[in-house]
Design an enzyme around this catalytic site. Structure first.
Site, short mmCIF file in Angstrom:
data_model
loop_
_atom_site.label_atom_id
_atom_site.label_comp_id
_atom_site.label_asym_id
_atom_site.label_seq_id
_atom_site.Cartn_x
_atom_site.Cartn_y
_atom_site.Cartn_z
N SER A 191 0.71 -1.36 0.03
CA SER A 191 -0.02 -0.10 0.02
C SER A 191 0.83 1.30 0.04
O SER A 191 0.53 2.32 -0.62
CB SER A 191 -1.11 -0.01 1.26
OG SER A 191 -0.35 0.27 2.34
N ARG A 222 21.78 -13.87 2.09
CA ARG A 222 21.83 -12.36 1.92
C ARG A 222 22.52 -11.68 0.99
O ARG A 222 22.38 -10.62 0.10
CB ARG A 222 22.20 -12.12 3.49
CG ARG A 222 20.97 -11.24 4.10
CD ARG A 222 21.48 -10.83 5.43
NE ARG A 222 20.65 -11.52 6.47
CZ ARG A 222 20.93 -11.59 7.75
NH1 ARG A 222 22.13 -10.79 8.06
NH2 ARG A 222 20.32 -12.10 8.49
N LEU A 241 18.85 -7.09 5.27
CA LEU A 241 19.59 -6.70 3.94
C LEU A 241 21.16 -7.20 4.49
O LEU A 241 21.52 -6.69 5.61
CB LEU A 241 19.54 -5.39 3.49
CG LEU A 241 18.13 -5.00 2.72
CD1 LEU A 241 17.94 -3.70 2.69
CD2 LEU A 241 18.33 -5.61 1.41
N ASN A 262 13.55 4.32 4.70
CA ASN A 262 12.67 3.16 5.27
C ASN A 262 11.33 3.87 5.97
O ASN A 262 11.61 5.16 6.51
CB ASN A 262 13.35 2.06 6.24
CG ASN A 262 12.34 1.03 6.72
OD1 ASN A 262 11.55 0.56 6.05
ND2 ASN A 262 12.32 0.97 7.98
N HIS A 289 8.77 3.16 8.81
CA HIS A 289 8.23 2.48 10.12
C HIS A 289 7.04 2.85 10.89
O HIS A 289 7.10 4.14 11.07
CB HIS A 289 9.62 2.34 11.24
CG HIS A 289 9.31 1.23 12.18
ND1 HIS A 289 9.30 0.08 11.87
CD2 HIS A 289 8.88 1.41 13.47
CE1 HIS A 289 9.13 -0.59 13.38
NE2 HIS A 289 8.89 0.32 14.35
N ASP A 307 15.80 -0.62 11.94
CA ASP A 307 14.93 0.77 12.26
C ASP A 307 15.65 1.88 13.05
O ASP A 307 15.21 2.33 13.99
CB ASP A 307 13.86 0.07 13.33
CG ASP A 307 12.85 -0.77 12.34
OD1 ASP A 307 12.57 -0.56 11.27
OD2 ASP A 307 12.25 -1.65 12.73
#
Ligand code: GRF
Length: 216
Positions: free
Chosen positions: A15, A64, A92, A106, A108, A144
């Protein structure tokens, strides 16, 4: 106008990818989506990318370093300048993260540094906070973490459950991510240690109180 070439990494629903597709459909938006990469061939977000005619690549490689190698080649071939992780659920390769330092962001679903990791909305409810929200940040090797570009605050209602709170935060994500990427594409972000300075002016003349009745 030369538009920034963006790659979006997804694992599922997509989304946020859709919000970026919608933003980039405006010719004056300063970024275009050049590539969508998914670690799952069955990610619903790949259907959204296909519908928008965006090149896409499923890399189901579980190693990875191998994943990173394939992704890196595709990114360079597509001339990508910025990677946006959007619900990308795989860790990653550290070398890849270092190579794309300050060129990978990113989103979050919490006000970082609170509630990193999985099920951030459930963590927020368990902690009893009155506000949560979402954060767009530059990516660093620890999950994060990284300099914060933009945040949106969302109130937590007394009767919220995880789904309701997640939906409310998601609506904010869909506004925040295109905005943060626009600021990046316009060259308005400058890193100063762990802080991201935004040039060109923005409004901070508000306070947010929750519950809002406290205002009356
Ligand atoms: C979003 O809540 C995002 O913040 C988190 O994963 C979710 C992805 O949702 N990282 P979608 O795939 O963009 O719909």
């Amino acid at each position: 106008m030369k538009r920034l070439k963006l790659a979006v990494f997804i694992s599922g629903r997509g989304s946020n990818l859709q919000a970026l597709i919608d933003a980039a459909s405006d010719p004056i938006y300063p970024a275009e989506i050049a590539l969508v990469i998914s670690n799952r061939a069955d990610a619903a977000g790949l259907v959204r990318a296909a519908a928008a005619g965006i090149p896409r690549l499923a890399i189901e490689e579980t190693d990875r370093a191998a994943f990173a190698g394939i992704a890196d080649r595709a990114l360079h071939k597509a001339g990508v300048g910025l990677i946006a992780l959007a619900g990308f659920m795989r860790l990653l390769d550290t070398e890849f993260v270092v190579a794309w330092r300050d060129r990978m962001v990113n989103i979050h679903p919490s006000l970082l540094p609170a509630f990193p990791g999985l099920r951030a909305q459930r963590q927020a409810l368990a902690a009893g906070v009155k506000f949560s929200g979402c954060t767009v940040h530059f990516v660093r090797p620890e999950v994060d973490t990284g300099p914060i570009i933009a945040q949106a605050v969302v109130p937590v209602a007394d009767d919220d459950n995880e789904v309701r709170l997640a939906d409310r935060i998601l609506a904010a994500e869909h506004r925040l991510y295109p905005l943060a990427i626009r600021l990046y594409a316009e060259g308005r972000l400058r890193l100063d240690g762990n802080r991201v300075r935004i040039s060109g002016g923005y409004s901070t003349d508000f306070v947010a109180l929750n519950p809002s009745e406290a205002l009356t």
